[in-house]
Motif scaffolding. Structure first.
Motif, PDB file in Angstrom:
ATOM      1  N   GLU A  80      82.951  34.065  57.750  1.00 50.05           N
ATOM      2  CA  GLU A  80      81.935  33.693  56.766  1.00 50.05           C
ATOM      3  C   GLU A  80      81.319  32.367  57.196  1.00 50.05           C
ATOM      4  O   GLU A  80      82.019  31.397  57.459  1.00 50.05           O
ATOM      5  CB  GLU A  80      82.563  33.556  55.380  1.00 50.05           C
ATOM      6  N   ALA A  81      79.995  32.352  57.303  1.00 53.88           N
ATOM      7  CA  ALA A  81      79.276  31.163  57.744  1.00 53.88           C
ATOM      8  C   ALA A  81      77.841  31.269  57.268  1.00 53.88           C
ATOM      9  O   ALA A  81      77.411  32.315  56.780  1.00 53.88           O
ATOM     10  CB  ALA A  81      79.317  31.043  59.266  1.00 53.88           C
ATOM     11  N   GLU A  82      77.098  30.179  57.405  1.00 54.30           N
ATOM     12  CA  GLU A  82      75.686  30.248  57.063  1.00 54.30           C
ATOM     13  C   GLU A  82      74.879  29.404  58.039  1.00 54.30           C
ATOM     14  O   GLU A  82      75.399  28.486  58.655  1.00 54.30           O
ATOM     15  CB  GLU A  82      75.419  29.846  55.612  1.00 54.30           C
ATOM     16  N   ALA A  83      73.606  29.771  58.173  1.00 57.17           N
ATOM     17  CA  ALA A  83      72.696  29.071  59.071  1.00 57.17           C
ATOM     18  C   ALA A  83      71.369  28.868  58.359  1.00 57.17           C
ATOM     19  O   ALA A  83      70.944  29.715  57.571  1.00 57.17           O
ATOM     20  CB  ALA A  83      72.485  29.882  60.350  1.00 57.17           C
ATOM     21  N   GLN A  84      70.737  27.759  58.648  1.00 55.07           N
ATOM     22  CA  GLN A  84      69.424  27.481  58.078  1.00 55.07           C
ATOM     23  C   GLN A  84      68.356  27.799  59.117  1.00 55.07           C
ATOM     24  O   GLN A  84      68.567  27.593  60.314  1.00 55.07           O
ATOM     25  CB  GLN A  84      69.323  26.031  57.647  1.00 55.07           C
ATOM     26  N   TYR A  85      67.221  28.291  58.645  1.00 57.30           N
ATOM     27  CA  TYR A  85      66.109  28.591  59.519  1.00 57.30           C
ATOM     28  C   TYR A  85      64.826  28.369  58.747  1.00 57.30           C
ATOM     29  O   TYR A  85      64.840  28.115  57.542  1.00 57.30           O
ATOM     30  CB  TYR A  85      66.200  30.024  60.064  1.00 57.30           C
ATOM     31  N   SER A  86      63.717  28.478  59.459  1.00 61.06           N
ATOM     32  CA  SER A  86      62.416  28.261  58.843  1.00 61.06           C
ATOM     33  C   SER A  86      61.464  29.358  59.301  1.00 61.06           C
ATOM     34  O   SER A  86      61.503  29.778  60.460  1.00 61.06           O
ATOM     35  CB  SER A  86      61.881  26.885  59.248  1.00 61.06           C
ATOM     36  N   ILE A  87      60.622  29.827  58.387  1.00 57.27           N
ATOM     37  CA  ILE A  87      59.587  30.804  58.739  1.00 57.27           C
ATOM     38  C   ILE A  87      58.276  30.036  58.867  1.00 57.27           C
ATOM     39  O   ILE A  87      57.816  29.438  57.906  1.00 57.27           O
ATOM     40  CB  ILE A  87      59.476  31.900  57.664  1.00 57.27           C
ATOM     41  N   ARG A  88      57.710  30.068  60.072  1.00 60.39           N
ATOM     42  CA  ARG A  88      56.485  29.311  60.355  1.00 60.39           C
ATOM     43  C   ARG A  88      55.399  30.262  60.850  1.00 60.39           C
ATOM     44  O   ARG A  88      55.637  31.455  61.021  1.00 60.39           O
ATOM     45  CB  ARG A  88      56.785  28.244  61.405  1.00 60.39           C
ATOM     46  N   GLU A  89      54.227  29.730  61.069  1.00 55.00           N
ATOM     47  CA  GLU A  89      53.113  30.549  61.562  1.00 55.00           C
ATOM     48  C   GLU A  89      53.413  31.164  62.919  1.00 55.00           C
ATOM     49  O   GLU A  89      52.969  32.271  63.213  1.00 55.00           O
ATOM     50  CB  GLU A  89      51.837  29.704  61.637  1.00 55.00           C
ATOM     51  N   ASP A  90      54.187  30.461  63.765  1.00 52.67           N
ATOM     52  CA  ASP A  90      54.499  30.964  65.102  1.00 52.67           C
ATOM     53  C   ASP A  90      55.789  31.777  65.140  1.00 52.67           C
ATOM     54  O   ASP A  90      56.264  32.150  66.207  1.00 52.67           O
ATOM     55  CB  ASP A  90      54.537  29.828  66.120  1.00 52.67           C
ATOM     56  N   GLY A  91      56.382  32.050  63.969  1.00 50.19           N
ATOM     57  CA  GLY A  91      57.569  32.875  63.921  1.00 50.19           C
ATOM     58  C   GLY A  91      58.737  32.185  63.239  1.00 50.19           C
ATOM     59  O   GLY A  91      58.561  31.219  62.501  1.00 50.19           O
ATOM     60  N   ILE A  92      59.931  32.676  63.487  1.00 53.05           N
ATOM     61  CA  ILE A  92      61.147  32.120  62.895  1.00 53.05           C
ATOM     62  C   ILE A  92      61.730  31.102  63.853  1.00 53.05           C
ATOM     63  O   ILE A  92      61.808  31.335  65.052  1.00 53.05           O
ATOM     64  CB  ILE A  92      62.171  33.240  62.603  1.00 53.05           C
ATOM     65  N   GLY A  93      62.163  29.950  63.311  1.00 55.01           N
ATOM     66  CA  GLY A  93      62.707  28.906  64.175  1.00 55.01           C
ATOM     67  C   GLY A  93      63.668  28.016  63.433  1.00 55.01           C
ATOM     68  O   GLY A  93      64.005  28.232  62.266  1.00 55.01           O
ATOM     69  N   ASP A  94      64.122  26.993  64.155  1.00 54.86           N
ATOM     70  CA  ASP A  94      65.029  26.018  63.585  1.00 54.86           C
ATOM     71  C   ASP A  94      64.338  25.198  62.509  1.00 54.86           C
ATOM     72  O   ASP A  94      63.116  25.026  62.516  1.00 54.86           O
ATOM     73  CB  ASP A  94      65.552  25.081  64.679  1.00 54.86           C
ATOM     74  N   VAL A  95      65.131  24.661  61.613  1.00 59.37           N
ATOM     75  CA  VAL A  95      64.611  23.815  60.556  1.00 59.37           C
ATOM     76  C   VAL A  95      64.206  22.475  61.164  1.00 59.37           C
ATOM     77  O   VAL A  95      64.946  21.897  61.945  1.00 59.37           O
ATOM     78  CB  VAL A  95      65.682  23.606  59.451  1.00 59.37           C
ATOM     79  N   LYS A  96      63.016  22.022  60.807  1.00 55.72           N
ATOM     80  CA  LYS A  96      62.566  20.712  61.296  1.00 55.72           C
ATOM     81  C   LYS A  96      63.112  19.626  60.399  1.00 55.72           C
ATOM     82  O   LYS A  96      63.121  19.760  59.179  1.00 55.72           O
ATOM     83  CB  LYS A  96      61.034  20.660  61.303  1.00 55.72           C
ATOM     84  N   ASP A  97      63.582  18.545  61.007  1.00 55.99           N
ATOM     85  CA  ASP A  97      64.138  17.415  60.233  1.00 55.99           C
ATOM     86  C   ASP A  97      63.080  16.628  59.514  1.00 55.99           C
ATOM     87  O   ASP A  97      61.987  16.510  59.780  1.00 55.99           O
ATOM     88  CB  ASP A  97      64.915  16.481  61.151  1.00 55.99           C
TER      89      ASP A  97
END
Length: 95
Positions: A78-95
């Motif tokens: 069991e784990a979780e990950a954060q991500y972001s949906i942007r205009e250029d696709g799915i990516g890492d969360v920006k700080d």
């Protein structure tokens, strides 16, 4: 009917070696005796649970952040990950 449909999807996945993604709706479980901070419950019950190998729980985080939690899996902890949906696709969360 749901069980037959899910079994057919499993056969397709096994025969062709492809991943099958099934989405499921959740509802709020209103119970006056429960103090669960996240009272959402998946619809489909045991049929959906037993037909799925790995279950993921997707939710909106703060701002543009989304969270993907491994809810149930036979070979992943069991784990979780954060991500972001942007205009250029799915990516890492920006700080």
């Amino acid at each position: 009917h749901l069980g037959l449909f899910l079994r057919a999807l499993q056969r397709i996945a096994d025969e062709f070696g492809v991943a099958v993604v099934v989405t499921n709706q959740v509802v709020a479980q209103v119970d006056g005796m429960s103090f669960n901070p996240d009272p959402k419950k998946p619809i489909g019950g045991n049929i959906m649970a037993h037909a799925s190998t790995t279950r993921l729980y997707l939710k909106k985080g703060r701002g543009d952040t989304r969270v993907c939690k491994i809810y149930d899996s036979p070979n992943l902890p069991e784990a979780e990950a954060q991500y972001s949906i942007r205009e250029d696709g799915i990516g890492d969360v920006k700080d």
